[in-house]
Motif scaffolding. Sequence first.
Motif, PDB file in Angstrom:
ATOM      1  N   ARG A 117     149.960 102.230  65.509  1.00 53.20           N
ATOM      2  CA  ARG A 117     150.167 100.998  66.278  1.00 53.20           C
ATOM      3  C   ARG A 117     149.617  99.810  65.487  1.00 53.20           C
ATOM      4  O   ARG A 117     148.405  99.707  65.248  1.00 53.20           O
ATOM      5  CB  ARG A 117     149.482 101.099  67.638  1.00 53.20           C
ATOM      6  N   ALA A 118     150.511  98.902  65.093  1.00 49.95           N
ATOM      7  CA  ALA A 118     150.094  97.719  64.338  1.00 49.95           C
ATOM      8  C   ALA A 118     149.102  96.877  65.133  1.00 49.95           C
ATOM      9  O   ALA A 118     148.210  96.250  64.557  1.00 49.95           O
ATOM     10  CB  ALA A 118     151.316  96.889  63.965  1.00 49.95           C
ATOM     11  N   THR A 119     149.248  96.872  66.464  1.00 53.64           N
ATOM     12  CA  THR A 119     148.323  96.110  67.307  1.00 53.64           C
ATOM     13  C   THR A 119     146.896  96.574  67.100  1.00 53.64           C
ATOM     14  O   THR A 119     145.965  95.757  67.019  1.00 53.64           O
ATOM     15  CB  THR A 119     148.715  96.268  68.797  1.00 53.64           C
ATOM     16  N   GLN A 120     146.696  97.879  67.004  1.00 51.74           N
ATOM     17  CA  GLN A 120     145.351  98.410  66.847  1.00 51.74           C
ATOM     18  C   GLN A 120     144.767  98.067  65.476  1.00 51.74           C
ATOM     19  O   GLN A 120     143.566  97.812  65.343  1.00 51.74           O
ATOM     20  CB  GLN A 120     145.361  99.926  67.061  1.00 51.74           C
ATOM     21  N   VAL A 121     145.613  98.063  64.451  1.00 53.98           N
ATOM     22  CA  VAL A 121     145.129  97.704  63.113  1.00 53.98           C
ATOM     23  C   VAL A 121     144.775  96.219  63.067  1.00 53.98           C
ATOM     24  O   VAL A 121     143.757  95.827  62.480  1.00 53.98           O
ATOM     25  CB  VAL A 121     146.181  98.058  62.042  1.00 53.98           C
ATOM     26  N   PHE A 122     145.608  95.385  63.684  1.00 51.01           N
ATOM     27  CA  PHE A 122     145.308  93.952  63.764  1.00 51.01           C
ATOM     28  C   PHE A 122     143.966  93.748  64.461  1.00 51.01           C
ATOM     29  O   PHE A 122     143.144  92.928  64.038  1.00 51.01           O
ATOM     30  CB  PHE A 122     146.420  93.239  64.524  1.00 51.01           C
ATOM     31  N   ARG A 123     143.723  94.503  65.518  1.00 49.51           N
ATOM     32  CA  ARG A 123     142.442  94.406  66.233  1.00 49.51           C
ATOM     33  C   ARG A 123     141.283  94.777  65.314  1.00 49.51           C
ATOM     34  O   ARG A 123     140.251  94.100  65.301  1.00 49.51           O
ATOM     35  CB  ARG A 123     142.472  95.317  67.461  1.00 49.51           C
ATOM     36  N   ARG A 129     158.548  94.950  58.441  1.00 47.58           N
ATOM     37  CA  ARG A 129     157.947  93.643  58.111  1.00 47.58           C
ATOM     38  C   ARG A 129     156.576  93.497  58.754  1.00 47.58           C
ATOM     39  O   ARG A 129     155.636  92.960  58.151  1.00 47.58           O
ATOM     40  CB  ARG A 129     158.858  92.511  58.588  1.00 47.58           C
ATOM     41  N   GLN A 130     156.467  93.953  59.981  1.00 48.48           N
ATOM     42  CA  GLN A 130     155.185  93.874  60.677  1.00 48.48           C
ATOM     43  C   GLN A 130     154.107  94.647  59.926  1.00 48.48           C
ATOM     44  O   GLN A 130     153.002  94.140  59.694  1.00 48.48           O
ATOM     45  CB  GLN A 130     155.351  94.423  62.094  1.00 48.48           C
ATOM     46  N   TRP A 131     154.433  95.856  59.508  1.00 49.63           N
ATOM     47  CA  TRP A 131     153.459  96.657  58.776  1.00 49.63           C
ATOM     48  C   TRP A 131     153.129  96.030  57.421  1.00 49.63           C
ATOM     49  O   TRP A 131     151.970  96.009  56.995  1.00 49.63           O
ATOM     50  CB  TRP A 131     153.976  98.079  58.584  1.00 49.63           C
ATOM     51  N   TYR A 132     154.148  95.517  56.731  1.00 56.21           N
ATOM     52  CA  TYR A 132     153.893  94.871  55.444  1.00 56.21           C
ATOM     53  C   TYR A 132     152.977  93.653  55.616  1.00 56.21           C
ATOM     54  O   TYR A 132     152.110  93.385  54.767  1.00 56.21           O
ATOM     55  CB  TYR A 132     155.205  94.448  54.790  1.00 56.21           C
ATOM     56  N   ASP A 133     153.149  92.904  56.696  1.00 56.94           N
ATOM     57  CA  ASP A 133     152.264  91.768  56.957  1.00 56.94           C
ATOM     58  C   ASP A 133     150.825  92.238  57.137  1.00 56.94           C
ATOM     59  O   ASP A 133     149.880  91.592  56.651  1.00 56.94           O
ATOM     60  CB  ASP A 133     152.715  91.011  58.213  1.00 56.94           C
TER      61      ASP A 133
END
Length: 421
Positions: free
Chosen positions: A164-170, A264-268
């Motif tokens: 989950r990209a949200t969790q990595v962003f957190r 793209r989200q993951w690359y960001d």
Amino acid sequence: MKSSSRMDRRTFLRASGVAIGLPFLDAMMPLRASGAQQAALKSPRRMVLIGQPLGMYGPNFFPEKAGKDYVASRYLKNLEGMRDRFTVFSGMSHRYAAGHFAEVGIFTGVAPEFIRDKDIKNGISLDQEVASHIGNQTRFRCLNLGGGDVTWNKRGVRIPAEQRATQVFRKLFIAGTPEEEARELQRVKDGQSILDDVGDQIRSLNRKVGTNDRERLDLFLTSVREAEQSLQQDEHWSTTPKPKVEYQTPNNDFGGPQLIERSRQWYDIVHLALQTDSTRVMTLWLGTQERPEIDGVNLGHHDASHHGQDPGKLEQLALIEEAEVKVFGEFIEKMKATKEGDQSLLDHTGVLYTSNLGNSSSHDNNNLPIILAGGTFKHQGHLAYDTKNNMLMSNLFVRMLHHMNIEAQTFGASNGIVSEV
């Protein structure tokens, strides 16, 4: 213009629930640092391993001619602007038997007799080997993202990926009590920026640093906002019904149908993690077996990849894979545009892009699609080995360890080193 004050390399912008690490700035350079110390501070070595489960159609991926003056294939035309910053390899693999199970060995490179269907005796993956040497230098020793069974510790035990990209962003930007973290994440999803909480600190910092640092800060803050917008889009898609198509959903879901935007989200996220020096080692496993959201595509990715040389399916597959390579190109271009010291983030980062399959239609694991970009490598355009008796990919892994200043002699099943790059 030089900055008038010095700041710590680990400076954070902080507010309730927010902790944002900064990219390397000239103002972080010690006043009395020697030339060697300055070079080391400005150019830490990094590595990113990117993979996907369904291969690439060889005639559209590999150039016909070897060397630097090759004519770009259909897919590589999307990388033409970066031609001097990557090498494409043909005739390279781990020499595993046919089958999807070879995914588990893609980054470990252990001998073929240890990677057999229903009988896996794996070794350490390349990312974990690097992390064992340099992982203590950053907040996260390694980040494993997306999915897949590609990351393994030294005992041959699989390390699950963060899906989950949200969790990595957190993890990267939000710090506080559970209530503060939940509040900040909800604000991002609602269209507000975590940068609003540290706006005064950003303005104060801009007054203290020189022109070059202000430009780097501006690029970094733009990247943060782009990642936030991607998370907002992710929230939108999570509540949007999927299209109904004549296709049976497979048991293994590699990320859902939003293949390109999710990539793209993951690359960001990868770009931000490297830019803030939160980690220097990452794996990213991408892909979907469903029908991706690409104009002209009406087949599932898995269905198109098992084409049996059907012209209609081959064109559908080409549209999917062309889009995948294009978004990878966007990522390495962004890495090149990000200044770090006197060079770019790409100059300091070795990026490997590959798959566990050479021909997914026959589950063939030979002649894998491989691109090595950036880093300290001597890029050669198209480096072509024997497509029947493949060069061991583990030999390339030894060279990648050397890029990370790890003087290994062997890795996995290697029997030498790819010295050409």
